[in-house]
Design a protein around this motif. Sequence first.
Motif, PDB file in Angstrom:
ATOM      1  N   ASN A   1       0.806  -1.318  -0.177  1.00  0.00           N
ATOM      2  CA  ASN A   1       0.125  -0.004   0.030  1.00  0.00           C
ATOM      3  C   ASN A   1       0.854   1.267  -0.042  1.00  0.00           C
ATOM      4  OD1 ASN A   1      -2.723  -0.959  -0.059  1.00  0.00           O
ATOM      5  ND2 ASN A   1      -2.380  -1.752   1.964  1.00  0.00           N
ATOM      6  N   GLY A   2       0.193   2.350   0.113  1.00  0.00           N
ATOM      7  CA  GLY A   2       0.814   3.687   0.223  1.00  0.00           C
ATOM      8  C   GLY A   2       1.751   3.888   1.759  1.00  0.00           C
ATOM      9  N   LEU A   3       2.088   5.349   1.561  1.00  0.00           N
ATOM     10  CA  LEU A   3       3.016   5.517   2.609  1.00  0.00           C
ATOM     11  C   LEU A   3       2.622   5.545   3.795  1.00  0.00           C
ATOM     12  CD1 LEU A   3       5.888   6.906   3.078  1.00  0.00           C
ATOM     13  CD2 LEU A   3       4.837   9.272   2.863  1.00  0.00           C
ATOM     14  N   PHE A   4       1.226   6.082   4.157  1.00  0.00           N
ATOM     15  CA  PHE A   4       0.810   6.068   5.571  1.00  0.00           C
ATOM     16  C   PHE A   4       0.603   4.522   5.969  1.00  0.00           C
ATOM     17  CE2 PHE A   4      -2.907   6.671   8.497  1.00  0.00           C
ATOM     18  CZ  PHE A   4      -2.203   7.179   9.293  1.00  0.00           C
ATOM     19  N   THR A   5      -0.010   3.767   5.249  1.00  0.00           N
ATOM     20  CA  THR A   5      -0.344   2.478   5.751  1.00  0.00           C
ATOM     21  C   THR A   5       0.976   1.920   5.914  1.00  0.00           C
ATOM     22  OG1 THR A   5      -1.482   2.755   3.443  1.00  0.00           O
ATOM     23  CG2 THR A   5      -1.995   0.678   5.040  1.00  0.00           C
ATOM     24  N   THR A   6       2.044   2.265   5.269  1.00  0.00           N
ATOM     25  CA  THR A   6       3.437   1.445   5.433  1.00  0.00           C
ATOM     26  C   THR A   6       3.957   1.613   6.770  1.00  0.00           C
ATOM     27  OG1 THR A   6       3.776   1.802   2.986  1.00  0.00           O
ATOM     28  CG2 THR A   6       5.678   1.228   4.443  1.00  0.00           C
ATOM     29  N   ILE A   7       3.870   2.925   6.951  1.00  0.00           N
ATOM     30  CA  ILE A   7       4.497   3.155   8.545  1.00  0.00           C
ATOM     31  C   ILE A   7       3.623   2.670   9.546  1.00  0.00           C
ATOM     32  CG2 ILE A   7       4.776   5.305   9.889  1.00  0.00           C
ATOM     33  CD1 ILE A   7       5.138   7.029   7.695  1.00  0.00           C
TER      34      ILE A   7
ATOM     35  N   ILE B   1      12.837   2.939 -13.139  1.00  0.00           N
ATOM     36  CA  ILE B   1      11.591   2.448 -13.854  1.00  0.00           C
ATOM     37  C   ILE B   1      10.660   3.659 -14.267  1.00  0.00           C
ATOM     38  CG2 ILE B   1       9.408   1.508 -13.115  1.00  0.00           C
ATOM     39  CD1 ILE B   1      10.880  -0.445 -11.104  1.00  0.00           C
ATOM     40  N   ALA B   2      10.860   4.762 -13.609  1.00  0.00           N
ATOM     41  CA  ALA B   2      10.094   6.003 -14.125  1.00  0.00           C
ATOM     42  C   ALA B   2      10.441   6.301 -15.404  1.00  0.00           C
ATOM     43  CB  ALA B   2      10.155   7.070 -13.055  1.00  0.00           C
ATOM     44  N   GLN B   3      12.049   6.351 -15.482  1.00  0.00           N
ATOM     45  CA  GLN B   3      12.690   6.786 -16.756  1.00  0.00           C
ATOM     46  C   GLN B   3      12.264   5.778 -17.877  1.00  0.00           C
ATOM     47  OE1 GLN B   3      16.928   7.101 -15.455  1.00  0.00           O
ATOM     48  NE2 GLN B   3      16.548   8.930 -14.643  1.00  0.00           N
ATOM     49  N   ALA B   4      12.462   4.649 -17.413  1.00  0.00           N
ATOM     50  CA  ALA B   4      12.223   3.557 -18.571  1.00  0.00           C
ATOM     51  C   ALA B   4      10.880   3.581 -18.908  1.00  0.00           C
ATOM     52  CB  ALA B   4      12.430   2.275 -17.818  1.00  0.00           C
TER      53      ALA B   4
ATOM     54  N   ALA C   1       3.851   4.729  -3.850  1.00  0.00           N
ATOM     55  CA  ALA C   1       3.724   6.062  -3.218  1.00  0.00           C
ATOM     56  C   ALA C   1       3.725   7.183  -4.131  1.00  0.00           C
ATOM     57  CB  ALA C   1       4.979   6.156  -2.333  1.00  0.00           C
ATOM     58  N   VAL C   2       4.313   6.921  -5.418  1.00  0.00           N
ATOM     59  CA  VAL C   2       4.639   7.869  -6.444  1.00  0.00           C
ATOM     60  C   VAL C   2       3.732   7.415  -7.714  1.00  0.00           C
ATOM     61  CG1 VAL C   2       6.729   9.261  -5.594  1.00  0.00           C
ATOM     62  CG2 VAL C   2       6.930   7.045  -7.151  1.00  0.00           C
ATOM     63  N   GLY C   3       2.817   6.435  -7.539  1.00  0.00           N
ATOM     64  CA  GLY C   3       2.036   6.054  -8.738  1.00  0.00           C
ATOM     65  C   GLY C   3       2.683   5.390  -9.936  1.00  0.00           C
ATOM     66  N   LEU C   4       3.764   4.767  -9.707  1.00  0.00           N
ATOM     67  CA  LEU C   4       4.690   4.259 -10.682  1.00  0.00           C
ATOM     68  C   LEU C   4       4.204   2.996 -10.826  1.00  0.00           C
ATOM     69  CD1 LEU C   4       8.362   5.497 -10.058  1.00  0.00           C
ATOM     70  CD2 LEU C   4       6.757   6.129 -11.893  1.00  0.00           C
ATOM     71  N   PRO C   5       4.256   2.530 -12.370  1.00  0.00           N
ATOM     72  CA  PRO C   5       3.469   0.917 -12.487  1.00  0.00           C
ATOM     73  C   PRO C   5       4.480  -0.124 -11.616  1.00  0.00           C
ATOM     74  CG  PRO C   5       4.700   1.869 -14.253  1.00  0.00           C
ATOM     75  CD  PRO C   5       4.835   2.839 -13.310  1.00  0.00           C
ATOM     76  N   LEU C   6       3.493  -0.794 -10.898  1.00  0.00           N
ATOM     77  CA  LEU C   6       4.184  -2.064 -10.140  1.00  0.00           C
ATOM     78  C   LEU C   6       4.912  -3.140 -11.075  1.00  0.00           C
ATOM     79  CD1 LEU C   6       1.779  -3.014  -7.399  1.00  0.00           C
ATOM     80  CD2 LEU C   6       3.823  -1.661  -7.256  1.00  0.00           C
TER      81      LEU C   6
END
Length: 418
Positions: free
Chosen positions: A132-138, A326-329, A370-375
Amino acid sequence: MQDEASKKEARKIGVAMVAGLVIGLILHFTQMGDYSKYVAPIGTIFIKLLKMVIVPLVFSSIYMAMTNLGTPETLGSMGRKALGYYFVTTAIAVFFGLILVNLINPGIGAELGSAGLSQLSGDMASKVSSQNGLFTTILGVVVDAIPSNPAAALADAKVLQIIVFAILIGIVSLYHREKAKPFSDLMGSIEEISLKLTHGVMRLAPFGIFALMIDVMARSGFNAVSSLSKYMLTVLVGLLCHSIFLMFVASVRLKKSPLFILKSLSAPLLTAFSTSSSAATLPITMATVQENLGVREETAKFVLPLGATINMDGTALYESVAAIFIAQAYGIELSLSSQIIIFMTASLAAIGAAAIPGAGLITMSIVLGAVGLPLEGIGLILAVDRILDMFRTTVNVFGDAVGTIVVDSLLDKNEVKT
Ligand code: ASP
């Protein structure tokens, strides 16, 4: 400090690793990789023996360190210093990663090719997509650290939960010394025996490491390395920069040459490299920092198990580079704020990663999510993960050892027994 016997032991491990690497590559390139299955069990036995020591060793040594520290204040002081060190060095590691990946741009023009989530094994894919996201992670990391059943935590080797339980009963024991005496005696004895067992297992290290290297190299060789070479180079240069920084810190604190430190730590570093597991290496790291670098027992016993579990500089650096790669690719532009989120989540994901092979790849999804990149991007880097895992685990273990040196040197002489 380091004696002749341990130097000889470290040399044997080094020779075994290089020999395993060469033989593994020969098997790979002569299409005889399948033969590695005959030696692989030796490596598996070695890792299992190391893992066997982890639970009794972590539980008893954290507990004994707590009760020997004498007061909750000393414990607090050591804990704060250790956490401060983890926080600062992990942030520096991620910083190195981010600078390098933005300079080298390994993902720009990288071929997406056949890579994709389909390359993930079913098990890993389900773990990845459930992140999940950042908050859920912490929250998840904190909630996960509390054991609802200490026996289950011990049985499942949940190291962070074991540490929390040992700390809590350690605190209670500090306040009720009389009542805790029989339990402390038992723990003291378990600790001694676990350490003796560790020394026994260490004698098998050259054989175990030889077999592990043959197996990894025979199966993967350097496949896929060429297409991902720029990405690998970025991670490796980052890890090298961070290691130089850690070496500088250790050298200054210990007032010893880098070569001396490297030689002293060669057994845990080579074990980390060939097992790809900070947890499996922990018993060896624990014995080595005390015997070769003179770190006080109580500091090593408290700081190292904690470090092996939550301090992963190499993993944090790797995760930040991988996310931007990954973002760059995928041709996705990342704003400065996204890079700051990557900075934070990569550090967190490293804390959350288990100290076992491939754990960093699984927690990658925290950073990507967290930054919306494809898993699916994880599929891109999967092929070289095992090789990078060897290097990042080595840096993780180096960071833990240096942390112990730093915390030990920061404590007042009379704060901890020698
Ligand atoms: N294998 C690493 C370790 O044990 C964790 C990771 O996968 O990055 O330290």
